[in-house]
Design an enzyme around this catalytic site. Structure first.
Site, PDB file in Angstrom:
ATOM      1  N   ARG A  13       0.835  -1.209   0.000  1.00 24.73           N
ATOM      2  CA  ARG A  13       0.000   0.000   0.000  1.00 24.73           C
ATOM      3  C   ARG A  13       0.870   1.260   0.000  1.00 24.73           C
ATOM      4  NH1 ARG A  13      -3.999  -1.920   4.937  1.00 24.73           N
ATOM      5  NH2 ARG A  13      -4.066  -4.120   4.321  1.00 24.73           N
TER       6      ARG A  13
ATOM      7  N   HIS B 201      -8.032   0.236   0.289  1.00 24.77           N
ATOM      8  CA  HIS B 201      -8.032  -1.148   0.748  1.00 24.77           C
ATOM      9  C   HIS B 201      -9.395  -1.605   1.267  1.00 24.77           C
ATOM     10  CE1 HIS B 201      -7.510  -4.436   3.675  1.00 24.77           C
ATOM     11  NE2 HIS B 201      -6.594  -4.868   2.822  1.00 24.77           N
TER      12      HIS B 201
ATOM     13  N   GLU C 282      -4.002  -5.449  -6.287  1.00 23.44           N
ATOM     14  CA  GLU C 282      -4.914  -6.396  -5.644  1.00 23.44           C
ATOM     15  C   GLU C 282      -6.351  -5.954  -5.886  1.00 23.44           C
ATOM     16  OE1 GLU C 282      -6.343  -8.085  -1.289  1.00 23.44           O
ATOM     17  OE2 GLU C 282      -4.327  -7.221  -1.460  1.00 23.44           O
TER      18      GLU C 282
ATOM     19  N   LYS D  35      -9.976  -5.901  -4.815  1.00 23.37           N
ATOM     20  CA  LYS D  35     -10.716  -6.094  -3.559  1.00 23.37           C
ATOM     21  C   LYS D  35     -12.169  -6.431  -3.895  1.00 23.37           C
ATOM     22  CE  LYS D  35      -9.321  -5.596  -0.050  1.00 23.37           C
ATOM     23  NZ  LYS D  35      -8.617  -6.547   0.875  1.00 23.37           N
TER      24      LYS D  35
ATOM     25  N   ASP E  97       5.195  -2.981   4.861  1.00 23.41           N
ATOM     26  CA  ASP E  97       4.801  -1.594   5.117  1.00 23.41           C
ATOM     27  C   ASP E  97       6.024  -0.693   5.300  1.00 23.41           C
ATOM     28  OD1 ASP E  97       2.121  -2.366   5.134  1.00 23.41           O
ATOM     29  OD2 ASP E  97       2.083  -2.650   7.308  1.00 23.41           O
TER      30      ASP E  97
END
Length: 242
Positions: free
Chosen positions: A8, A49, A109, A111, A229
């Site tokens: 992210r 996210h 990704e 979601k 992260d």
């Protein structure tokens, strides 16, 4: 050598899934960035996210219930507002327009496990094609039906299967799915597992690798990539890992 994907963006130090988090990932030497996509009420692909905006912005509600214009009123730097002021939820197109001139790899990704966003796969693939990023993008999801659809729509774009619980004989499953990679929760990853994956020519990229000891373990296993992260810290640990 193990690749470092900024999860992210540099989510441990900057507001997750925002442009400044992606800029920081590049600045500290990440090999790639990972981001999450969903659709707005008016069909725009946004980078966020959670299915709701509650945790990462100063607003509340479901992503799917807002137009893109309406989402722009919220501050996606909410948790880091004192440090970084106002950050908006970006469009996927904004990220791709930036990354296409960079050497970075990209993991998108989808979601779509909780909400079956109509045509999300096709929209994302069309955007990747528009920016000619097919050869350095990996599509991933916990929704493996979605990954099968992505492969049918765009066989040249790599797909990877996200999962949390251990899979039985994942080498056979990944072949049936015509995917190229496994993205497991790190607790399921062992050295023997990585050896088998290498034998079967399957890429393994565990998530989310935070903390020096866990980073070191994954680097020693020689996993194909990690999602972290803290890409700056991961780069430093990798340099010290034999």
């Amino acid at each position: 050598m193990t690749k470092i994907f900024a999860h992210r963006g540099s989510a441990g130090t900057h507001p997750e899934n925002t442009m400044i988090a992606f800029y920081e990932a590049e600045r500290v030497g990440a090999d790639g960035i990972e981001l999450d996509v969903q659709l707005t009420k008016d069909g725009q692909i946004v980078v966020i996210h959670d299915e709701t905006i509650d945790r990462t912005t100063d607003g509340t509600g479901w992503v799917k219930d807002f137009t893109y214009h309406e989402l722009q009123q919220f501050n996606a730097a909410y948790k880091f507002a004192d440090q970084y002021g106002v950050c908006r939820i970006p469009l996927l197109e904004e990220v791709l327009a930036w990354i296409c001139s960079k050497p970075l790899l990209l993991n998108i990704e989808l979601k779509n496990s909780l909400i079956a966003y109509e045509k999300l796969e096709q929209k994302v693939i069309d955007m990747i094609r528009h920016y000619h990023l097919e050869d350095r993008t990996v599509l991933s999801s916990f929704n493996h039906n979605s990954m099968a659809l992505c492969h049918r729509l765009a066989p040249v774009i790599e797909t990877a299967l996200l999962y949390i619980e251990p899979l039985y004989e994942p080498w056979h499953y990944v072949r049936v799915m015509q995917a190229k990679g496994l993205h497991p929760y790190h607790r399921t990853v062992t050295e023997a597992f990585i050896r088998q994956a290498r034998h079967h020519q399957i890429a393994v990229r565990p998530f989310t690798i935070n903390g020096e000891s866990l980073m070191k373990k994954m680097f020693q296993y020689k996993v194909d990539a990690i999602f972290t992260d803290y890409p700056r810290q991961a780069r430093e640990v990798l340099k010290k890992t034999p």
